[in-house]
Design a protein around this motif. Structure first.
Motif, PDB file in Angstrom:
ATOM      1  N   VAL A   1       1.479  13.672  -2.219  1.00 26.21           N
ATOM      2  CA  VAL A   1       0.389  12.870  -1.708  1.00 26.21           C
ATOM      3  C   VAL A   1       0.485  12.346  -0.144  1.00 26.21           C
ATOM      4  O   VAL A   1      -0.592  12.465   0.605  1.00 26.21           O
ATOM      5  N   ASN A   2       1.538  11.985   0.055  1.00 22.26           N
ATOM      6  CA  ASN A   2       1.755  11.063   1.474  1.00 22.26           C
ATOM      7  C   ASN A   2       2.420  12.412   2.405  1.00 22.26           C
ATOM      8  O   ASN A   2       3.070  11.952   3.295  1.00 22.26           O
ATOM      9  N   ILE A   3       2.537  13.773   2.079  1.00 23.26           N
ATOM     10  CA  ILE A   3       2.896  14.657   2.995  1.00 23.26           C
ATOM     11  C   ILE A   3       2.022  15.446   3.337  1.00 23.26           C
ATOM     12  O   ILE A   3       1.345  16.208   2.318  1.00 23.26           O
ATOM     13  N   PHE A   4       1.663  15.907   4.518  1.00 27.50           N
ATOM     14  CA  PHE A   4       0.565  16.974   4.894  1.00 27.50           C
ATOM     15  C   PHE A   4       0.964  18.168   4.273  1.00 27.50           C
ATOM     16  O   PHE A   4       2.015  18.463   3.995  1.00 27.50           O
TER      17      PHE A   4
ATOM     18  N   LEU B   1       5.765  14.429   7.151  1.00 25.84           N
ATOM     19  CA  LEU B   1       5.440  13.279   6.203  1.00 25.84           C
ATOM     20  C   LEU B   1       4.587  12.221   7.020  1.00 25.84           C
ATOM     21  O   LEU B   1       4.520  12.332   8.352  1.00 25.84           O
ATOM     22  N   CYS B   2       3.697  11.651   6.246  1.00 31.43           N
ATOM     23  CA  CYS B   2       2.518  10.580   6.898  1.00 31.43           C
ATOM     24  C   CYS B   2       3.296   9.238   6.236  1.00 31.43           C
ATOM     25  O   CYS B   2       2.922   9.110   5.281  1.00 31.43           O
ATOM     26  N   LEU B   3       3.706   8.641   7.190  1.00 31.62           N
ATOM     27  CA  LEU B   3       4.311   7.377   6.813  1.00 31.62           C
ATOM     28  C   LEU B   3       4.497   6.506   8.187  1.00 31.62           C
ATOM     29  O   LEU B   3       4.658   6.840   9.280  1.00 31.62           O
TER      30      LEU B   3
ATOM     31  N   ASP C   1      -4.890   6.526   1.087  1.00 33.10           N
ATOM     32  CA  ASP C   1      -5.131   7.280   2.355  1.00 33.10           C
ATOM     33  C   ASP C   1      -4.327   8.595   2.187  1.00 33.10           C
ATOM     34  O   ASP C   1      -3.180   8.529   2.854  1.00 33.10           O
ATOM     35  N   PRO C   2      -4.527   9.437   1.587  1.00 32.70           N
ATOM     36  CA  PRO C   2      -3.944  10.445   1.185  1.00 32.70           C
ATOM     37  C   PRO C   2      -3.586  11.663   2.276  1.00 32.70           C
ATOM     38  O   PRO C   2      -4.562  11.754   3.123  1.00 32.70           O
TER      39      PRO C   2
ATOM     40  N   SER D   1      -4.983  15.705   0.263  1.00 26.83           N
ATOM     41  CA  SER D   1      -6.017  15.402  -0.708  1.00 26.83           C
ATOM     42  C   SER D   1      -6.026  16.124  -1.986  1.00 26.83           C
ATOM     43  O   SER D   1      -6.435  15.613  -3.072  1.00 26.83           O
ATOM     44  N   THR D   2      -5.076  16.954  -2.236  1.00 25.97           N
ATOM     45  CA  THR D   2      -4.953  17.895  -3.360  1.00 25.97           C
ATOM     46  C   THR D   2      -4.507  16.790  -4.531  1.00 25.97           C
ATOM     47  O   THR D   2      -4.788  16.886  -5.641  1.00 25.97           O
ATOM     48  N   TYR D   3      -3.671  15.812  -4.074  1.00 24.28           N
ATOM     49  CA  TYR D   3      -3.030  15.000  -4.996  1.00 24.28           C
ATOM     50  C   TYR D   3      -3.706  13.533  -5.025  1.00 24.28           C
ATOM     51  O   TYR D   3      -2.993  12.461  -5.096  1.00 24.28           O
TER      52      TYR D   3
END
Length: 152
Positions: A79-82, A87-89, A121-122, A125-127
């Motif tokens: 969910v937190n990885i495009f 990585l989105c962090l 804030d995913p 968005s699939t997860y």
């Protein structure tokens, strides 16, 4: 003559060697060159990633002034990885990056986000639904438990 970033990388390398016990026990790393590392995370017991080998490439070009770039291998989804693996962090965001962040903090932060996802804030968005996330992560973990994904 050394650049500031070279001097800082020397310091970070030394800190990694001297303080590797500060990393979570399921996190291993391998230096590729001065500005690139491979991080292997073994899914924590009891998590949806239990015993899965999760591999990320960490690029430190511009470190410590610029945030590192973290990309996951093997089409790892989270969910937190495009969807393409980035990585989105906060530790990889140029707006929230703090130049005093250590490599130990970066490597530990990757492990933290893998095992403690945020759904508000995913990046993927699939997860965004925790039920779908848990179901799909367990299926994915089953695939990544195979020893061929273990590289360190």
């Amino acid at each position: 003559m050394f650049k500031f970033s070279d001097k800082r990388m020397e310091y970070e390398e030394q800190m990694l060697e001297e303080n590797s016990d500060d990393l979570p026990p399921n996190v291993k790393y391998q230096k590729v060159d001065r500005y690139n590392y491979i991080v292997q995370i073994k899914g924590e017991k009891g998590s949806v990633h239990e015993n899965a080998y999760i591999i990320a490439d960490v690029s430190l070009n511009g470190f410590p002034v610029e945030a590192p770039t973290v990309n996951f291998r093997n089409n790892f989804q989270h969910v937190n990885i495009f969807p393409m693996g980035k990585l989105c962090l906060y530790i990889t965001n140029k707006e929230t990056w703090i130049s005093s962040t250590s490599l130990i903090d970066v490597f530990s932060g990757i492990n933290q986000v893998i095992h403690h996802p945020t759904f508000n804030d995913p990046a993927n968005s699939t997860y965004q639904d925790p039920v779908v996330y848990e179901r799909d992560m367990k299926v994915q973990a089953n695939k990544f438990r195979d020893e061929r994904y273990k590289i360190i």
